[in-house]
Design a protein around this motif. Structure first.
Motif, mmCIF file in Angstrom:
data_model
loop_
_atom_site.group_PDB
_atom_site.id
_atom_site.type_symbol
_atom_site.label_atom_id
_atom_site.label_comp_id
_atom_site.label_asym_id
_atom_site.label_seq_id
_atom_site.Cartn_x
_atom_site.Cartn_y
_atom_site.Cartn_z
ATOM 1 N N HIS A 148 0.845 -1.197 0.000
ATOM 2 C CA HIS A 148 0.000 0.000 0.000
ATOM 3 C C HIS A 148 0.882 1.249 0.000
ATOM 4 C CE1 HIS A 148 -1.484 -3.348 2.353
ATOM 5 N NE2 HIS A 148 -2.725 -2.982 2.160
ATOM 6 N N ASN A 173 0.579 -3.046 6.024
ATOM 7 C CA ASN A 173 0.963 -1.670 6.360
ATOM 8 C C ASN A 173 -0.226 -0.836 6.834
ATOM 9 O OD1 ASN A 173 3.269 -2.712 5.220
ATOM 10 N ND2 ASN A 173 3.928 -0.726 4.415
ATOM 11 N N MET A 174 -1.426 -1.208 6.412
ATOM 12 C CA MET A 174 -2.646 -0.650 7.018
ATOM 13 C C MET A 174 -3.687 -1.765 7.106
ATOM 14 S SD MET A 174 -4.620 1.519 4.047
ATOM 15 C CE MET A 174 -6.191 1.387 4.906
ATOM 16 N N GLN A 228 -7.319 4.668 9.131
ATOM 17 C CA GLN A 228 -5.937 4.162 8.941
ATOM 18 C C GLN A 228 -5.299 4.761 7.686
ATOM 19 O OE1 GLN A 228 -4.357 0.558 9.868
ATOM 20 N NE2 GLN A 228 -5.126 0.820 11.941
ATOM 21 N N LEU A 232 -1.349 6.261 6.652
ATOM 22 C CA LEU A 232 -0.509 5.305 5.921
ATOM 23 C C LEU A 232 0.831 5.914 5.486
ATOM 24 C CD1 LEU A 232 -0.095 2.542 4.532
ATOM 25 C CD2 LEU A 232 -1.352 3.442 2.559
ATOM 26 N N ASN A 236 4.440 4.586 6.554
ATOM 27 C CA ASN A 236 5.379 4.073 5.539
ATOM 28 C C ASN A 236 6.721 4.800 5.633
ATOM 29 O OD1 ASN A 236 3.655 2.181 4.514
ATOM 30 N ND2 ASN A 236 3.006 3.393 2.755
#
Ligand SMILES: Cc1ncc(COP(=O)(O)O)c(C=O)c1O
Length: 374
Positions: A148, A173-174, A228, A232, A236
């Motif tokens: 993502h 990642n989310m 979320q 992100l 990241n």
């Protein structure tokens, strides 16, 4: 789950239809905007998104679909459930599908679809893959379940094929606070197909013009996903900082092979930080002894899975096999603080510098650690 995420979930529970609530629509709108596609359709998992995407391009019995074997099994399951035959493609040193190998497979076979996987959050070389696929008139579906926000040439992964798919499983990642997935596409035809097929093939409330599935994302999960998504990019970025520190400090340690650095045109989101060593099992045991959890993604490549052996009788995947024997995922997540990371780096360095892999006791414990892999 922060207070904001919990409040969004409670708000959805108290105010929305539990299925098909407005959070679902809003999450999809936000996600399409973030990835840069015309459409995004949510589902109850990444696997469901894959099944619907393959169905949306009319994958059927006997179609050839090219996928890496170095991936999570779900990448290819959806196509095979619809009757497709997998053709496994080797990966390169950056652990994603090799454009040269792909070309060679496409030269020898009639292929319906290729599914590159942006493994560990590292974007595939989509320009080369797209050129090759277009030349051979082959459809591209991107498996971006682990990536993502990753970019290739300033484009987000999931926006460069006919369709892209994402997973929101809690380790990703989310997440949406449970299972969830998304299909992204610029194709109105695919959008309409997946929209209908995730909802029992429904045309209107009581008329069904397709034999469809029930694969929708719940409103509560969508409301969490929507919050979320706002965080992100910052998460990241934290992952990337941690990864850069590992790159710097672990370079030259023992026989370690580190993940590829970003090229100027690509940006990884380090879903995982995966190192390779011939002493993988001993290093995993040593880290575990020191309270550091690791993972192996993945100990059995897809072509060696019992479910896929019938498709892989005479194939040779030397690099993929070596990859599965040597990979070790070490901790990376946005909340890993620099002190903990220093500790991890120090413990890994000691393993090699002090030749701790020669310890008899560790070698005995290795058997237990290895048994848990399969
Ligand atoms: C590369 C890849 N593809 C597909 C999937 C399937 O997603 P899900 O677990 O949400 O069904 C995953 C999830 O783990 C994955 O890592």
């Amino acid at each position: 789950m922060t207070k904001e995420m919990k409040e969004a979930a409670v708000h959805a529970l108290e105010n929305e239809m539990l299925v098909g609530g407005e959070s679902v629509l809003k999450f999809e709108e936000d996600f399409a905007k973030y990835i840069g596609t015309d459409y995004a359709v949510s589902t109850n998992s990444g696997s469901s998104a894959l099944l619907l995407a393959f169905n949306g391009i009319n994958t059927k019995n006997g179609d050839n679909v090219v996928a890496p074997s170095a991936t999570f099994i779900a990448t290819i399951n959806g196509a095979c459930i619809l009757g497709a035959k997998p053709l496994f493609c080797e990966i390169d040193n950056d652990y994603v599908i090799s454009p040269e190998q792909l070309e060679s497979i496409l030269n020898k076979n009639e292929v319906k679809c290729v599914i590159p996987v942006h493994l560990y959050g590292h974007p595939c070389d989509m320009s080369s893959i797209k050129d090759t696929a277009e030349m051979k008139n082959v459809i591209l579906i991107e498996d971006a379940a682990q990536a993502h926000g990753a970019q290739h040439l300033n484009k987000k992964v999931g926006s460069m094929g006919e369709a892209g798919i994402f997973s929101f499983y809690p380790t990703k990642n989310m997440t949406v606070g449970g299972d969830g997935g998304m299909i992204t596409t610029n194709s109105k035809r695919i959008y309409e197909s997946v929209f209908k097929m995730r909802d029992v093939g429904r045309k209107t409330k009581n008329t069904h013009d397709e034999i469809g599935y029930t694969l929708r994302l719940n409103s509560v999960n969508a409301s969490i996903g929507k919050v979320q998504l706002k965080y992100l990019d910052s998460w990241n970025e934290k992952r990337r900082i941690i990864a850069m520190r590992y790159q710097k400090k672990l370079e030259g340690v023992g026989d370690l092979i580190l993940p590829p650095n970003d090229e100027t045109y690509s940006k990884s989101v380090y879903h995982m930080y995966v190192i390779r060593t011939k002493k993988r099992n001993l290093l995993g045991t040593w880290l575990s002894k020191n309270g550091i959890s690791t993972g192996v993604h993945y100990p059995l490549p897809v072509h060696r899975q019992p479910a896929y052996r019938k498709f892989a009788k005479n194939i040779l995947m030397t690099f993929t096999d070596e990859w599965s024997r040597t990979v070790l995922s070490i901790p990376i997540h946005p909340n890993l603080n620099s002190q903990d990371q220093k500790f991890i780096i120090n413990i890994i360095s000691r393993f090699f510098d002090e030749r701790l892999y020669q310890q008899k006791e560790l070698q005995d414990e290795e058997r237990l650690w290895t048994a848990r892999l399969i």
